[in-house]
Design a protein around this motif. Structure first.
Motif, PDB file in Angstrom:
ATOM      1  N   ARG A  93     -10.004  -1.189  -4.596  1.00  0.00           N
ATOM      2  CA  ARG A  93      -8.677  -1.769  -4.804  1.00  0.00           C
ATOM      3  C   ARG A  93      -8.249  -1.741  -6.266  1.00  0.00           C
ATOM      4  O   ARG A  93      -7.076  -1.974  -6.559  1.00  0.00           O
ATOM      5  CB  ARG A  93      -8.655  -3.210  -4.283  1.00  0.00           C
TER       6      ARG A  93
ATOM      7  N   GLY B  19       8.053   4.325   3.818  1.00  0.00           N
ATOM      8  CA  GLY B  19       7.653   4.713   2.464  1.00  0.00           C
ATOM      9  C   GLY B  19       8.641   5.688   1.831  1.00  0.00           C
ATOM     10  O   GLY B  19       9.190   5.431   0.756  1.00  0.00           O
TER      11      GLY B  19
ATOM     12  N   MET C 162      -4.377  -2.826  -6.315  1.00  0.00           N
ATOM     13  CA  MET C 162      -4.113  -3.855  -5.308  1.00  0.00           C
ATOM     14  C   MET C 162      -4.699  -5.194  -5.744  1.00  0.00           C
ATOM     15  O   MET C 162      -4.301  -6.244  -5.251  1.00  0.00           O
ATOM     16  CB  MET C 162      -4.700  -3.457  -3.945  1.00  0.00           C
TER      17      MET C 162
ATOM     18  N   ASN D  63      -5.747   1.534  -6.912  1.00  0.00           N
ATOM     19  CA  ASN D  63      -4.282   1.459  -6.772  1.00  0.00           C
ATOM     20  C   ASN D  63      -3.749   0.091  -7.190  1.00  0.00           C
ATOM     21  O   ASN D  63      -2.661  -0.302  -6.821  1.00  0.00           O
ATOM     22  CB  ASN D  63      -3.817   1.822  -5.353  1.00  0.00           C
TER      23      ASN D  63
ATOM     24  N   GLY E 139       0.797  -1.223   0.000  1.00  0.00           N
ATOM     25  CA  GLY E 139       0.000   0.000   0.000  1.00  0.00           C
ATOM     26  C   GLY E 139       0.828   1.272   0.000  1.00  0.00           C
ATOM     27  O   GLY E 139       0.388   2.295  -0.520  1.00  0.00           O
ATOM     28  N   VAL E 140       2.023   1.236   0.598  1.00  0.00           N
ATOM     29  CA  VAL E 140       2.857   2.437   0.546  1.00  0.00           C
ATOM     30  C   VAL E 140       3.815   2.389  -0.635  1.00  0.00           C
ATOM     31  O   VAL E 140       4.715   3.212  -0.732  1.00  0.00           O
ATOM     32  CB  VAL E 140       3.672   2.656   1.841  1.00  0.00           C
ATOM     33  N   GLY E 141       3.615   1.417  -1.510  1.00  0.00           N
ATOM     34  CA  GLY E 141       4.389   1.426  -2.734  1.00  0.00           C
ATOM     35  C   GLY E 141       5.643   0.582  -2.689  1.00  0.00           C
ATOM     36  O   GLY E 141       6.564   0.813  -3.474  1.00  0.00           O
TER      37      GLY E 141
ATOM     38  N   ARG F  92       1.200   3.204  -6.608  1.00  0.00           N
ATOM     39  CA  ARG F  92       0.817   3.130  -5.195  1.00  0.00           C
ATOM     40  C   ARG F  92       1.515   4.196  -4.357  1.00  0.00           C
ATOM     41  O   ARG F  92       1.067   4.500  -3.254  1.00  0.00           O
ATOM     42  CB  ARG F  92       1.105   1.733  -4.635  1.00  0.00           C
ATOM     43  N   SER F  93       2.621   4.751  -4.867  1.00  0.00           N
ATOM     44  CA  SER F  93       3.214   5.874  -4.140  1.00  0.00           C
ATOM     45  C   SER F  93       2.384   7.127  -4.350  1.00  0.00           C
ATOM     46  O   SER F  93       2.470   8.074  -3.574  1.00  0.00           O
ATOM     47  CB  SER F  93       4.653   6.087  -4.587  1.00  0.00           C
TER      48      SER F  93
ATOM     49  N   VAL G 204       4.031  -0.118  -8.513  1.00  0.00           N
ATOM     50  CA  VAL G 204       4.769   0.385  -7.355  1.00  0.00           C
ATOM     51  C   VAL G 204       4.739   1.917  -7.334  1.00  0.00           C
ATOM     52  O   VAL G 204       4.505   2.540  -6.298  1.00  0.00           O
ATOM     53  CB  VAL G 204       6.210  -0.158  -7.384  1.00  0.00           C
TER      54      VAL G 204
ATOM     55  N   VAL H 250      -1.051   6.797  -4.943  1.00  0.00           N
ATOM     56  CA  VAL H 250      -2.379   6.461  -4.435  1.00  0.00           C
ATOM     57  C   VAL H 250      -2.192   5.684  -3.134  1.00  0.00           C
ATOM     58  O   VAL H 250      -1.910   4.495  -3.143  1.00  0.00           O
ATOM     59  CB  VAL H 250      -3.165   5.607  -5.450  1.00  0.00           C
ATOM     60  N   GLY H 251      -2.287   6.360  -2.019  1.00  0.00           N
ATOM     61  CA  GLY H 251      -2.078   5.696  -0.734  1.00  0.00           C
ATOM     62  C   GLY H 251      -3.310   4.908  -0.333  1.00  0.00           C
ATOM     63  O   GLY H 251      -4.393   5.113  -0.869  1.00  0.00           O
ATOM     64  N   MET H 252      -3.109   4.004   0.610  1.00  0.00           N
ATOM     65  CA  MET H 252      -4.254   3.213   1.035  1.00  0.00           C
ATOM     66  C   MET H 252      -4.227   2.999   2.544  1.00  0.00           C
ATOM     67  O   MET H 252      -3.175   2.787   3.138  1.00  0.00           O
ATOM     68  CB  MET H 252      -4.241   1.863   0.320  1.00  0.00           C
TER      69      MET H 252
END
Lengths: 534, 273
Positions: free
Chosen positions: B69, B129, B74, B72, A424-426, B105-106, B102, B108-110
């Motif tokens: 989901r 992060g 997921m 991002n 989730g944080v990449g 997702r940096s 990757v 689009v936080g979750m």
């Protein structure tokens, strides 16, 4: 349950019927029964463990001490270093020179000038030829001591040692009081008179008791000590006895010499220790020259054909080297295989097939891995036989499935929310695995790995097939030196014919157990260190 | 519930009008999601506004989380999930091969349903992060990022003296704010929240809701919630999902006061779900 019933409820609420109570009773009974089964099972396990430990420690206890003879000698240069070069190698190899020193010393004390070879052999047989090896090494380390007077101690032969520890033959001691020689001579027979009335009867009783216990042609022997001289009783009446000289001071004992009898269950033809050797041993012991010492050679010596000289040093080092190779193969390969299968592999038929095969491999008999090792590593790849490298590789393959299965279970137990959080944080998949999942799985993986190693260290069968059963007298220096390992050593010692191998084997088992306990301790410490809660 | 809706109407109407003019941040078009052969999402098109809170509501199993989901990617981590359709973020197709999940997702936080801090220190939780994305040039800069993320998440005053304490030692609500701070630390543009308050007590929930309201100024927030009051309180736009289909989407005020679809009406009045 504890809250009071509402006031309007009947004493027996509608759910407390006769039938319900009966059902409840059977349920409680079942619960108690299963609890009892569990306790019985644990009890059996505990009893088995305690029995095992007691029997091993009981047998091994005599192997941890050992009897040595101290003797003072002048390290004659002519005998110790005939070449006169003071070369340590030459001194160390000159075992027979040191043997002569020991033998001369004993002969001077116990043998007449004209002693025949048989008598000499009997006396020198109280020590094995290699017993003086430690002395030779010591002298080789300090060549400047040649020519000076030194004090040494040498290990007694295993049978003598065993006798002193109470083995070889059942015996009983009888105090006889004052004894007076009446007639005869040392060369023939000596007739003596007991000062005490019942002395002769006591000996006869002891002999009779042993005769009743013993089977068949066993004829008990009575040895009688008078001062510094030992005799064998040939004919005993209540107050007199005819004695034959065995060993010791060659003078007729004076009147009223205090005496004692040593009655042995077996005659010397049925014993590994002769009457003379016994007498010499007792005389040396009376002089305070035989001492019981901690058997350090059990840990410092390598294997030997003589039990009193055999030690586990080479096997311990061999086991360590083998474990090192095993760990280097099984742990990284196992962990990476587990990580791949658990985290990266696509879930398809191929992965299922691999998984089933890994589980099956864990159940393959270990001797099959030995055959594999002999065929692949030795025949095909041409690696040398009997070396820790090959042994380690074979054991590595053997424990690989165990490590993979344990590691996968540990990885599986990491909550998926941690993976989600990292992704989730990449973080990439690899980062999430190596930064988060693997550290959290580490305690479980380590435990699995060490359980695998513990299995490997106790394996014998596969190592027999790759030749690690060879006799190895040198401590190996590297994984490519010939070597043996502890379980194989135990197996070899347990097949030894001499009685002294028995405690020696038990002692080696204890060394192996200590190894295992240390490894488990290591596992627990690592677990504690790496364990994190979430 | 009526009271809540009225409160909401009174306090947020002026802001709402501003937001209407904002641009669309994430544009989802004709999304279908399959788990193996089973279709979970049917042709959902949903434009999501920037600097606003969009809530996804609906009964359990209606596909709200699955949809969230997608944004991002997921769902890529679930092997059997297949996503069809286009999602554009600032005009770029996020499912394009040139976009690495990757990097996506940096941006689009979750935040997840259950607080899931790493079993590391509070500091390391936030710093992880920025570290892996190389956002901080040195220790000093990283300290700054951690502090500002914790301030934005309203957690700084509570934890500033014990940044080395494990993140898991915090209370549930604090842990969830820590997770929000962790998401903020990589300076995302969109924050996805999957029922962020479902494991929290009412007081912790109120704190998170306050926080969401503050974060709205800077981020595009999409929140999945089971609580209609929460949707009404925090969001400007609401989408109602039912059986994998988007039933109705519009201003929160209108959805809760004057839904067009009878199913929405039934759901928000508590007749099912």
């Amino acid at each position: 349950m504890s809250s009071p019933a509402p006031p309007n409820a009947s004493p027996q609420g509608s759910f407390i019927t006769e039938e319900a109570l009966k059902r409840l009773k059977t349920r409680h009974a079942a619960e108690r029964r299963f609890k009892l089964y569990g306790q019985v099972a644990i009890g059996i396990a505990v009893v088995a463990l305690v029995t095992l430990l007691i029997s091993i420690f009981g047998q091994a206890s005599s192997a941890f001490s050992r009897h040595v003879l101290t003797f003072d000698t002048t390290l004659e240069a002519a005998q110790v270093d005939p070449s006169g070069t003071r070369d340590p190698g030459a001194i160390e190899r000159n075992v027979s020179g040191f043997n002569l020193l020991l033998q001369d010393e004993l002969a001077a004390q116990f043998l007449p000038e004209d002693a025949d070879r048989n008598l000499q052999r009997e006396l020198y047989g109280m020590f094995t030829r290699l017993a003086v090896l430690p002395i030779a090494r010591e002298t080789a380390d300090r060549p400047e001591t040649v020519g000076t007077r030194q004090s040494f101690s040498v290990a007694l032969a295993d049978d003598i040692d065993l006798y002193l520890k109470g083995g070889v033959s059942n015996r009983t001691q009888v105090k006889l009081g004052a004894i007076t020689p009446v007639s005869g001579s040392l060369e023939d027979t000596v007739v003596v008179e007991f000062g005490r009335d019942t002395a002769g009867a006591d000996i006869a009783n002891a002999i009779e008791r042993f005769r009743a216990q013993g089977a068949g042609d066993n004829e008990p022997t009575a040895l009688i000590q008078m001062g510094q001289t030992w005799f064998r009783a040939t004919d005993i009446t209540d107050t007199t006895a005819s004695l034959a000289y065995v060993a010791g001071a060659r003078t007729m004992p004076g009147a009223d010499t205090q005496g004692a009898a040593l009655v042995l269950e077996q005659g010397q033809e049925n014993r590994t220790v002769t009457d003379r050797q016994l007498a010499w041993t007792m005389l040396l012991k009376d002089q305070g020259r035989i001492k019981s010492v901690l058997n350090t050679s059990l840990f410092t010596n390598s294997d030997s054909t003589y039990p009193e000289l055999a030690g586990t040093a080479a096997a311990i080092v061999g086991s360590l080297l083998t474990m090192m190779v095993t760990a280097l193969l099984a742990i990284p390969v196992g962990i990476f295989a587990a990580v791949y299968l658990e985290e990266f592999a696509p879930k398809n038929r191929m992965t299922d097939l691999i998984e089933v095969n890994i589980n099956n491999l864990a159940a393959v008999p270990s001797i099959v891995f030995g055959l594999l090792g002999a065929a692949v590593f030795i025949n095909f790849m041409g690696l040398p036989r009997s070396v820790p490298l090959v042994g380690g590789l074979v054991l590595g393959l053997l424990v690989l499935p165990t490590v993979i299965i344990a590691s996968r279970a540990a990885l599986k137990s990491v909550p998926p929310s941690i993976r989600d959080a990292a992704l989730g944080v990449g973080a990439s998949k690899t980062q999430s695995v190596f930064h988060h999942v693997l550290p959290l799985a580490a305690p479980g993986i380590l435990t699995g790995a060490i359980i695998g190693m513990a299995r490997a260290i106790g394996e014998t069968a596969p190592l027999l097939l790759i030749g690690m059963v060879a006799f190895v007298a040198e401590v190996p220096d590297s994984p490519t030196d010939e070597s043996t390992v502890l379980p194989v050593l135990i197996y070899k010692w347990s097949t030894g014919a001499e009685r002294a191998w028995e405690p020696q084997t038990a002692a080696a088992i204890i060394v192996l157990l200590v190894f295992l306990v240390l490894m488990n301790l290591f596992a627990i410490i690592l677990r504690r260190r790496f364990e994190r809660r979430w | 519930m009526d009271g809540n809706v009225e409160d909401f109407t009174e306090t947020t109407t002026p802001r709402q009008a501003e937001n209407m003019a904002e641009m669309i941040k994430v544009d989802c078009r004709n999304i279908d999601v399959f788990y193996d052969d089973k279709q979970a999402i049917f042709d959902v098109s949903l434009p999501i506004q920037d600097r606003a809170v969009t809530s996804l509501i609906g009964p359990s199993g209606c596909g709200k989380s699955t949809f969230l989901r997608c944004i991002n990617r997921m769902n890529d981590t679930i092997e059997i999930a297949k996503v069809r359709g286009k999602i554009y973020m600032d005009g770029a197709d996020i499912n394009d091969h040139s976009i690495d999940p990757v990097l996506l997702r940096s941006r689009v936080g979750m935040v997840f349903q259950k607080p899931n801090p790493f079993p590391k220190s509070i500091y390391d939780n936030i710093a992880y992060g920025p570290r892996i994305h190389g956002l901080a040039a040195g220790k000093h800069e990283l300290d700054g990022i951690v502090e500002s993320a914790l301030i934005k998440a309203g957690l700084w005053d509570e934890v500033k003296d014990r940044l080395t304490a494990p993140g898991t030692s915090l209370s549930g609500g604090q842990q969830q704010r820590l997770c929000i701070a962790r998401a903020i630390a990589v300076s995302p543009e969109v924050i996805l929240m999957d029922e962020p308050c479902s494991a929290l007590d009412p007081i912790a929930t109120a704190r998170i809701e306050e926080l969401i309201d503050e974060l709205r100024e800077r981020y595009c927030i999409v929140i999945v919630t089971h609580s209609m009051q929460q949707a009404a309180r925090v969001s400007q736009r609401t989408a109602f999902f039912h059986l994998g289909k988007l039933v109705e989407y519009g201003d929160t005020e209108r959805i809760f006061t004057n839904p067009e679809d009878s199913r929405t009406q039934d759901y928000i009045t508590g007749r099912f779900g």
